[in-house]
Design an enzyme around this catalytic site. Structure first.
Site, PDB file in Angstrom:
ATOM      1  N   LYS A 200       0.848  -1.203   0.000  1.00  0.00           N
ATOM      2  CA  LYS A 200       0.000   0.000   0.000  1.00  0.00           C
ATOM      3  C   LYS A 200       0.878   1.245   0.000  1.00  0.00           C
ATOM      4  O   LYS A 200       0.682   2.153  -0.795  1.00  0.00           O
ATOM      5  CB  LYS A 200      -0.928  -0.030   1.216  1.00  0.00           C
ATOM      6  CG  LYS A 200      -1.800   1.177   1.343  1.00  0.00           C
ATOM      7  CD  LYS A 200      -2.789   1.075   2.479  1.00  0.00           C
ATOM      8  CE  LYS A 200      -3.454   2.430   2.690  1.00  0.00           C
ATOM      9  NZ  LYS A 200      -4.465   2.433   3.740  1.00  0.00           N
ATOM     10  N   GLU A 206      10.487  -4.657   4.471  1.00  0.00           N
ATOM     11  CA  GLU A 206      10.543  -6.065   4.053  1.00  0.00           C
ATOM     12  C   GLU A 206      10.272  -6.180   2.549  1.00  0.00           C
ATOM     13  O   GLU A 206      10.991  -6.848   1.805  1.00  0.00           O
ATOM     14  CB  GLU A 206       9.497  -6.900   4.799  1.00  0.00           C
ATOM     15  CG  GLU A 206       9.763  -7.094   6.276  1.00  0.00           C
ATOM     16  CD  GLU A 206       9.096  -6.034   7.145  1.00  0.00           C
ATOM     17  OE1 GLU A 206       8.873  -4.906   6.657  1.00  0.00           O
ATOM     18  OE2 GLU A 206       8.830  -6.338   8.329  1.00  0.00           O
ATOM     19  N   GLY A 259      -4.904  -1.650   4.820  1.00  0.00           N
ATOM     20  CA  GLY A 259      -4.093  -2.783   4.369  1.00  0.00           C
ATOM     21  C   GLY A 259      -4.738  -4.126   4.645  1.00  0.00           C
ATOM     22  O   GLY A 259      -4.808  -5.004   3.771  1.00  0.00           O
ATOM     23  N   ARG A 260      -5.243  -4.315   5.855  1.00  0.00           N
ATOM     24  CA  ARG A 260      -5.813  -5.625   6.217  1.00  0.00           C
ATOM     25  C   ARG A 260      -7.212  -5.832   5.644  1.00  0.00           C
ATOM     26  O   ARG A 260      -7.845  -6.862   5.903  1.00  0.00           O
ATOM     27  CB  ARG A 260      -5.797  -5.796   7.737  1.00  0.00           C
ATOM     28  CG  ARG A 260      -6.478  -4.688   8.515  1.00  0.00           C
ATOM     29  CD  ARG A 260      -6.142  -4.763  10.001  1.00  0.00           C
ATOM     30  NE  ARG A 260      -6.633  -3.621  10.762  1.00  0.00           N
ATOM     31  CZ  ARG A 260      -5.992  -2.474  10.926  1.00  0.00           C
ATOM     32  NH1 ARG A 260      -4.819  -2.289  10.355  1.00  0.00           N
ATOM     33  NH2 ARG A 260      -6.515  -1.509  11.655  1.00  0.00           N
ATOM     34  N   GLU A 345      -4.901  -6.448  14.805  1.00  0.00           N
ATOM     35  CA  GLU A 345      -4.396  -5.135  14.381  1.00  0.00           C
ATOM     36  C   GLU A 345      -5.533  -4.098  14.444  1.00  0.00           C
ATOM     37  O   GLU A 345      -5.297  -2.917  14.683  1.00  0.00           O
ATOM     38  CB  GLU A 345      -3.801  -5.193  12.958  1.00  0.00           C
ATOM     39  CG  GLU A 345      -2.907  -4.004  12.632  1.00  0.00           C
ATOM     40  CD  GLU A 345      -2.054  -4.203  11.372  1.00  0.00           C
ATOM     41  OE1 GLU A 345      -0.850  -4.496  11.474  1.00  0.00           O
ATOM     42  OE2 GLU A 345      -2.613  -4.057  10.270  1.00  0.00           O
ATOM     43  N   HIS A 376      -5.043 -33.051  17.644  1.00  0.00           N
ATOM     44  CA  HIS A 376      -3.888 -33.848  18.075  1.00  0.00           C
ATOM     45  C   HIS A 376      -2.772 -32.960  18.601  1.00  0.00           C
ATOM     46  O   HIS A 376      -1.619 -33.379  18.671  1.00  0.00           O
ATOM     47  CB  HIS A 376      -3.407 -34.716  16.910  1.00  0.00           C
ATOM     48  CG  HIS A 376      -4.492 -35.627  16.425  1.00  0.00           C
ATOM     49  ND1 HIS A 376      -4.725 -36.874  16.967  1.00  0.00           N
ATOM     50  CD2 HIS A 376      -5.466 -35.440  15.496  1.00  0.00           C
ATOM     51  CE1 HIS A 376      -5.767 -37.424  16.376  1.00  0.00           C
ATOM     52  NE2 HIS A 376      -6.246 -36.566  15.469  1.00  0.00           N
ATOM     53  N   LYS A 505       9.154  -0.719  14.353  1.00  0.00           N
ATOM     54  CA  LYS A 505       9.761  -0.378  13.051  1.00  0.00           C
ATOM     55  C   LYS A 505      10.836   0.689  13.243  1.00  0.00           C
ATOM     56  O   LYS A 505      11.930   0.607  12.678  1.00  0.00           O
ATOM     57  CB  LYS A 505       8.699   0.170  12.089  1.00  0.00           C
ATOM     58  CG  LYS A 505       7.753  -0.859  11.519  1.00  0.00           C
ATOM     59  CD  LYS A 505       6.847  -0.195  10.475  1.00  0.00           C
ATOM     60  CE  LYS A 505       5.659  -1.062  10.140  1.00  0.00           C
ATOM     61  NZ  LYS A 505       4.714  -0.436   9.236  1.00  0.00           N
TER      62      LYS A 505
HETATM   63  O1  F6P Z   1       3.120  -2.870   9.805  1.00  0.00           O
HETATM   64  C1  F6P Z   1       1.765  -3.070   9.640  1.00  0.00           C
HETATM   65  C2  F6P Z   1       1.301  -2.739   8.253  1.00  0.00           C
HETATM   66  O2  F6P Z   1       1.245  -1.368   8.077  1.00  0.00           O
HETATM   67  C3  F6P Z   1      -0.040  -3.374   7.973  1.00  0.00           C
HETATM   68  O3  F6P Z   1      -1.095  -2.628   8.436  1.00  0.00           O
HETATM   69  C4  F6P Z   1       0.017  -3.535   6.502  1.00  0.00           C
HETATM   70  O4  F6P Z   1      -0.932  -4.443   6.040  1.00  0.00           O
HETATM   71  C5  F6P Z   1       1.444  -4.016   6.327  1.00  0.00           C
HETATM   72  O5  F6P Z   1       2.173  -3.277   7.282  1.00  0.00           O
HETATM   73  C6  F6P Z   1       2.024  -3.842   4.960  1.00  0.00           C
HETATM   74  O6  F6P Z   1       1.982  -2.500   4.554  1.00  0.00           O
HETATM   75  P1  F6P Z   1       2.188  -2.101   3.040  1.00  0.00           P
HETATM   76  O7  F6P Z   1       1.082  -2.722   2.258  1.00  0.00           O
HETATM   77  O8  F6P Z   1       2.143  -0.615   3.016  1.00  0.00           O
HETATM   78  O9  F6P Z   1       3.518  -2.638   2.599  1.00  0.00           O
END
Ligand code: F6P
Length: 536
Positions: A200, A206, A259-260, A345, A376, A505
């Protein structure tokens, strides 16, 4: 409102010791009166301690929180995400093409439909080979690079809809741990692989790091220009351009999609590539049907509202601090992980909308695994542990594997057996008889009876559906979204920000140079000691 909380607690105090079985004994229609359906999706909540009084009070709680008008505010584009000044319109992503939903006076539906159509054209061209690789071949594999909301939904959905998967193979890389991308790319051919960079913000460390690794991997085979093998999904179109991704393969969305909550739009591109635009539309339609129900059904017959109120009852009135989601559906194996982000979240907050501390608990810990595997593993604690964990079972009437119907029958029997066992338990007397049958007597039989008895009276709900089709899957996910919203409204929190992820972060950014050898003396002794231990 506070009066209703008190009434609920008082009611719980007087009914706590009533066995669930008594509720069934007193009411032959309990299943009918404590279950609700939308289309063919059923929520059975008869195996909870709710009675008419508790349910009526919970509905009053929802009315007192103005839930109905908050649902309207959500779906009509009001800026209910107050800490970020944004509307929250994931429901618009799946709305019918002729819907009118306005943000700042502008109908957002045409632009959503436009991007959806572009996604459809691209997915179709990729699936039929019209959109070819740099060397003119058909793409065989797609790697989605994203994390959190840019990963969990598509991962879950491509697994859930595996029987409909007739497009290129889809793979997912999320973790910054180089092992993840290494292991995924190791099995793939750069010449026939498309990389979708999904973020987003297009700043997530990452995703940006993995994207760079993937680009270098492509370049190793294809040369400097690998743009034909790249697509991007983001709200930050300036940043996708800076990475060299041609606009034709950039699918944008607005900041009012959290995002979620985002897999219904461009973040769902890998899902669409896997199952095709038609099945993707059916998935959206299932969610849209749940949206309609959530907006229009009376609170007392409203499936997400009831599921939310049951959550509030268990969390705030019964004091159960976690809930387990147990899909008896292997293809929903990532639903618990998805719900961990969606729920924790969204509702893992300690302050009300006005920034003051909450007077009571908010979001519970959400966890789970598919049945029968979990049986199990951790079910021991569910049945005999000292804490009560309300459980949520999901089960289909039929599987997709017609030739394995006998296995599906076993699955159903196990699912129903678990909710029954949690409710019934086994008394000490029954357990002692069993101990005697097993050859124990006297004090040994007494001792064994303790080990063989089950407290029972442990609440569960069951969500039952005909079959895990794209439509039903859409209904299920939207149901959980609206459940989280309902609970957030009752608790008076903003379910749409996530400030709690920021601190870690920031600290990681400051720690990186120290990991790479810079002076760590400002850090605490533990962090310094660990840095020394981890130095290479
Ligand atoms: O760190 C949490 C977050 O901001 C989530 O809310 C989001 O889904 C995820 O990181 C990834 O964010 P992006 O889509 O901006 O890479």
């Amino acid at each position: 409102m506070s009066d209703i909380w008190q009434q609920l607690s008082a009611h719980r105090a007087t009914t706590e010791t009533t066995p669930l079985t008594d509720l069934f004994a007193k009411d032959a229609d309990r299943f009918e009166r404590y279950s609700v359906s939308v289309d063919d999706l059923l929520l059975d909540y008869s195996k909870t301690a709710l009675d008419d009084t508790a349910r009526a009070l919970l509905i009053q709680l929802a009315e007192g929180a103005d839930l109905a008008s908050k649902i309207d505010a959500l779906m009509s584009g009001e800026k209910i995400n107050t800490t970020e000044g944004r509307a929250v319109l994931h429901t618009a992503l799946r709305a019918p093409a002729d819907a009118v939903i306005e943000v700042d006076g502008e109908n957002v539906v045409p632009s959503i439909q436009n991007v959806l159509a572009r996604m459809g054209e691209f997915a179709t061209a990729l699936r039929d080979g019209t959109y070819a690789t740099k060397t003119g071949k058909a793409f065989t594999d797609v790697v989605n690079i994203g994390i959190g909301g840019s990963d969990l939904g598509p991962v879950m959905a491509t697994l859930a809809l595996a029987p409909y998967h007739d497009g290129p193979a889809c793979h997912f890389v999320s973790n910054v741990d180089g092992a993840h991308i290494h292991d995924v790319l190791a099995g793939l051919n750069p010449e026939t692989t498309l990389i979708v960079i999904a973020s987003k913000t297009f700043t997530t460390i990452e995703t940006m790091t993995n994207a760079q690794t993937a680009i270098t991997w492509l370049q190793g085979t294809l040369g400097e220009d690998v743009s034909a093998h790249l697509a991007a999904v983001s709200t930050a179109l300036d940043k996708t351009a800076a990475m060299g991704i041609p606009n034709a393969r950039v699918f944008g969305f607005a900041d009012w999609v959290g995002g979620r909550y985002s897999m219904w739009g461009p973040i769902g591109l890998p899902i669409m590539i896997a199952v095709g635009p038609k099945a993707f539309r059916a998935f959206l339609d299932g969610a849209a049907a749940m949206d309609e129900h959530f907006r229009n059904a009376p609170l007392s017959e409203n499936l997400p509202v009831l599921l939310g109120l049951i959550g509030v009852w268990h969390n705030n009135i019964c004091g159960y601090a976690s809930r387990a989601v147990l899909p008896y559906d292997q293809r929903l194996s990532r639903l618990p992980a998805y719900l961990q982000q969606l729920d924790m979240e969204s509702n893992g907050k300690s302050v009300a909308l006005d920034g003051t501390p909450l007077p009571r608990a908010s979001g519970p810990v959400v966890w789970g695994e598919p049945g029968t595997n979990g049986q199990h593993a951790f079910y021991q604690l569910l049945h005999q542990g000292t804490q009560v964990v309300p459980t949520e079972f999901l089960i289909a009437a039929t599987g997709h594997e017609f030739d394995l119907a006998h296995q599906h029958n076993l699955l159903k029997a196990n699912c129903l057996a678990q909710s029954e066992a949690l409710m019934l338990g086994r008394s000490w007397e029954e357990a002692r008889e069993i101990a005697e049958k097993r050859g124990f007597s006297g004090v040994d039989a007494d001792r064994m009876a303790g080990h063989l008895s089950f407290p029972g009276n442990r609440p569960s709900v069951t969500i039952a559906y005909p079959k895990l089709t794209p439509f039903v899957f859409g209904q299920i996910v939207a149901l959980y979204e609206h459940r989280v919203f309902t609970e957030g409204v009752i608790w008076g929190i903003n379910s749409f920000d996530q400030w709690g992820v920021e601190l870690g972060k920031e600290l990681a950014t400051r720690l990186l140079p120290m990991v790479e050898g810079a002076d760590a003396s400002p850090k605490d002794a533990s962090t310094r000691g660990l840095l020394a231990k981890l130095s290479t």
